[in-house]
Design a protein around this motif. Structure first.
Motif, short mmCIF file in Angstrom:
data_model
loop_
_atom_site.label_atom_id
_atom_site.label_comp_id
_atom_site.label_asym_id
_atom_site.label_seq_id
_atom_site.Cartn_x
_atom_site.Cartn_y
_atom_site.Cartn_z
N LEU A 108 0.93 -1.35 0.12
CA LEU A 108 -0.06 0.01 0.11
C LEU A 108 0.67 1.20 0.00
O LEU A 108 0.78 2.15 -0.74
CB LEU A 108 -0.98 -0.07 1.08
N ARG A 109 1.98 1.08 0.79
CA ARG A 109 2.70 2.35 1.04
C ARG A 109 3.55 2.44 -0.44
O ARG A 109 3.92 3.58 -0.90
CB ARG A 109 3.83 2.18 1.99
N LEU A 110 3.81 1.46 -1.07
CA LEU A 110 4.49 1.59 -2.20
C LEU A 110 3.59 2.09 -3.37
O LEU A 110 4.09 3.13 -4.04
CB LEU A 110 4.95 0.11 -2.74
N TRP A 111 2.52 1.71 -3.48
CA TRP A 111 1.42 2.35 -4.50
C TRP A 111 1.30 3.89 -4.11
O TRP A 111 1.20 4.77 -4.93
CB TRP A 111 0.04 1.65 -4.46
N ALA A 112 1.38 4.07 -2.78
CA ALA A 112 0.87 5.62 -2.46
C ALA A 112 2.12 6.46 -2.60
O ALA A 112 2.29 7.80 -2.51
CB ALA A 112 0.63 5.58 -0.86
N SER A 113 3.47 5.68 -3.02
CA SER A 113 4.52 6.68 -3.20
C SER A 113 5.21 6.76 -4.57
O SER A 113 6.11 7.43 -4.95
CB SER A 113 6.01 5.91 -2.59
N LEU A 114 4.02 6.17 -5.36
CA LEU A 114 4.61 6.34 -6.85
C LEU A 114 3.43 7.54 -7.34
O LEU A 114 2.31 7.69 -6.93
CB LEU A 114 4.18 5.13 -7.71
N ASP A 115 3.98 8.09 -8.57
CA ASP A 115 3.40 9.07 -9.20
C ASP A 115 2.74 10.09 -8.06
O ASP A 115 1.84 10.62 -8.03
CB ASP A 115 2.12 8.69 -10.05
#
Lengths: 268, 271
Positions: A108-115
């Protein structure tokens, strides 16, 4: 259309409503303005447009700040330093790896850290440039022959290229920049005329050999990089040694980083 | 590589350890003792090994990480990330996502053009100069093209302290930020400030004519304001070193290229 039906079913179908809400904007868009091609293709086009607009809006916000910022394009393997929307320096990347922790909402943190924008860059180990303090009463008149007693070091001598360094951002996000392969110099254009983007040779190149740090220095550098503090999200970038050194010596502290992961079309 | 009996060859030392462990395992219960002579049953040993594997595995899982290449990242990314970025980062004032966001293709394309125009308004028009203080490099850029890369000298970072009189202090740094070329002066004359005399151990003159120095700034000076300039130098052998009092010294050929492509109003970025 689909939205309208989902709403029409009323409050009984909460799950359907939440599903409609999660995919809502896209579905409504289709209803009002049907795509020309297939449904999936049209949806992807809309996703791509929305994605582009979102990144443009983020970059516009960064450009308005007036301070330098980085744009990291994972797919294009490019790290670009920009200010006011203008390119200051480009650092080609040889390798890109994105790492996220398994636990603590890693994905979740990864997706929130992209774009999105990473704030508050801090370089480890920090570059140290001691200041020389000159007292006017201790100054002696210069040699009339123009001879110079002291020659300050070049940036490469003062701050040698490290094997690796870290840049930590707020929220447990970080970059690990490592030394890659030395890239060959660009070959001349086949016609024999320099192209518009070929750099004009400079009058004087910086002299001075770059010394490899000794084992003690490397150990102290390892400690100063704080590698035991692992980031929740970390991006490992390999750069040519010359680019790595140049980036390390002039990394603007506190700079923001816009991480661009790739266009939605890449998923097809 | 294998031994005579078709078994893999192991080092002599490891063979001894393996032999001892086998002997220990096959020994009767009363002879099977652990560290400190504590008697150990086979069941306890198996339980201990399983516990160690469990704890080790859990720690490995907790501290471990998953690594993706950019292509893998795009492939495994959930679709909702693209369609609604409401939970990601700061929202744009333009409403590119979330409530009030444009929903049709026409609206989205209109929004994109508006954002692109707004971003282009920030960018410099024509060629612009970039100064990298950390590496003593200068770049001349136009759009996405690099027209020149050269070696320069920037501020030494030294501090000069006046010990008598007004007890002033000067810090010889090249300032960072965005600047505009205010004027372009051929054959510039340097009006030496007070610090130039203090630094040479000479008395500060009272007459303006005594402050003028000819030729030391090279063929051209591009004025950035507040006394900072991009100019030529007599000492090209010092290029690449941080030796100036805040100005940017450029080699003769590079300076000519800069002057050819820029002029008053051109942008200069120093970082």
């Amino acid at each position: 259309m689909a939205c309208g039906r989902a709403r029409g079913l009323g409050g009984g179908v909460v799950v359907a409503l939440s599903l409609a809400a999660s995919a809502g904007l896209l579905g409504c868009g289709r209803g009002e303005n049907p795509p020309e091609g297939k449904g999936a293709q049209g949806a992807t086009e809309l996703e791509a447009l929305r994605w582009e607009n979102r990144l443009l809006a983020l970059e516009l916000e960064l450009a308005s700040r007036g301070s330098p910022y980085f744009l990291l394009d994972l797919e294009a393997h490019k790290l670009v330093l920009k200010s006011h929307g203008a390119i200051l320096r480009e650092y080609p990347l040889q390798e890109v790896l994105v790492r996220s922790r398994r636990l603590g909402g890693g994905r979740l943190r990864l997706w929130a850290s992209l774009d999105t924008v990473w704030e508050g860059a801090r370089v480890l180990p920090a570059v140290r440039r001691p200041r020389v303090i000159i007292r006017a009463d201790t100054v002696t008149p210069p040699d009339p022959s123009g001879a110079v007693n002291y020659l300050p070091p070049t940036p490469e001598e003062a701050v040698p290229t490290p094997e690796a360094f870290r840049v930590r951002f707020q929220g447990g996000r970080g970059l690990l920049l490592v030394r890659g392969e030395e890239t060959p110099p660009p070959s001349p254009s086949p016609q024999g005329f320099p192209g518009p983007s070929v750099p004009v040779p400079s009058a004087g190149k910086a002299s001075g050999e770059i010394r490899r740090p000794g084992p003690l220095t490397r150990v102290s550098q390892w400690f100063r990089r704080e590698p035991w503090r692992t980031d929740a999200i970390s991006i490992r970038l390999a750069l040519a040694p010359s680019d790595l050194g140049a980036l390390y010596r002039s990394f603007p502290g506190g700079a923001a980083l816009l991480v661009v992961s790739g266009r939605p079309e890449g998923r097809r | 590589m294998s031994g005579e009996g078709g078994l893999p060859l192991v080092g002599r030392r490891w063979g001894r350890i393996l032999g001892r462990a086998t002997k220990w395992w096959e020994a009767p219960g009363e002879d099977r003792r652990g560290l400190g002579g504590v008697p150990l049953s086979r069941r306890k040993v198996v339980a201990g090994v399983l516990l160690a594997l469990g704890v080790g595995g859990s720690l490995w899982f907790a501290w471990g990480s998953t690594t993706y290449t950019p292509a893998e990242l795009v492939a495994v990314r959930p679709r909702s990330i693209f369609s609604s970025g409401t939970s990601l980062g700061p929202r744009s004032s333009a409403g590119a996502d979330g409530a009030g966001a444009p929903v049709s293709r026409v609206e989205l394309e209109r929004e994109r053009r508006r954002l692109q125009a707004a971003l282009a308004a920030h960018r410099p028009r024509g060629a612009y100069i970039v100064v990298d203080r950390g590496n003593n490099r200068i770049f001349l850029r136009k759009g996405d093209s690099l027209l020149l890369e050269g070696v320069i000298s920037t501020g030494s970072g030294a501090v000069l302290q006046e010990t008598t009189g007004q007890k002033r202090q000067w810090v010889f740094d090249t300032p960072a930020g965005r600047f505009t070329i205010l004027s372009e002066r051929p054959d510039p004359v340097w009006t030496k400030p007070d610090w130039a005399f203090l630094e040479e151990g000479k008395p500060i003159p009272t007459r303006l004519s005594e402050r003028r120095e000819y030729g030391s700034l090279g063929e051209y000076a591009l004025d950035l304001g507040d006394g900072y300039m991009i100019h030529g130098t007599l000492y090209e052998r010092l290029l690449g070193r941080s030796v100036t009092h805040g100005c940017i010294r450029v080699g003769r050929e590079d300076l000519r290229v800069l002057v050819r492509h820029t002029g008053p109003g051109s942008q200069v970025f120093i970082f």
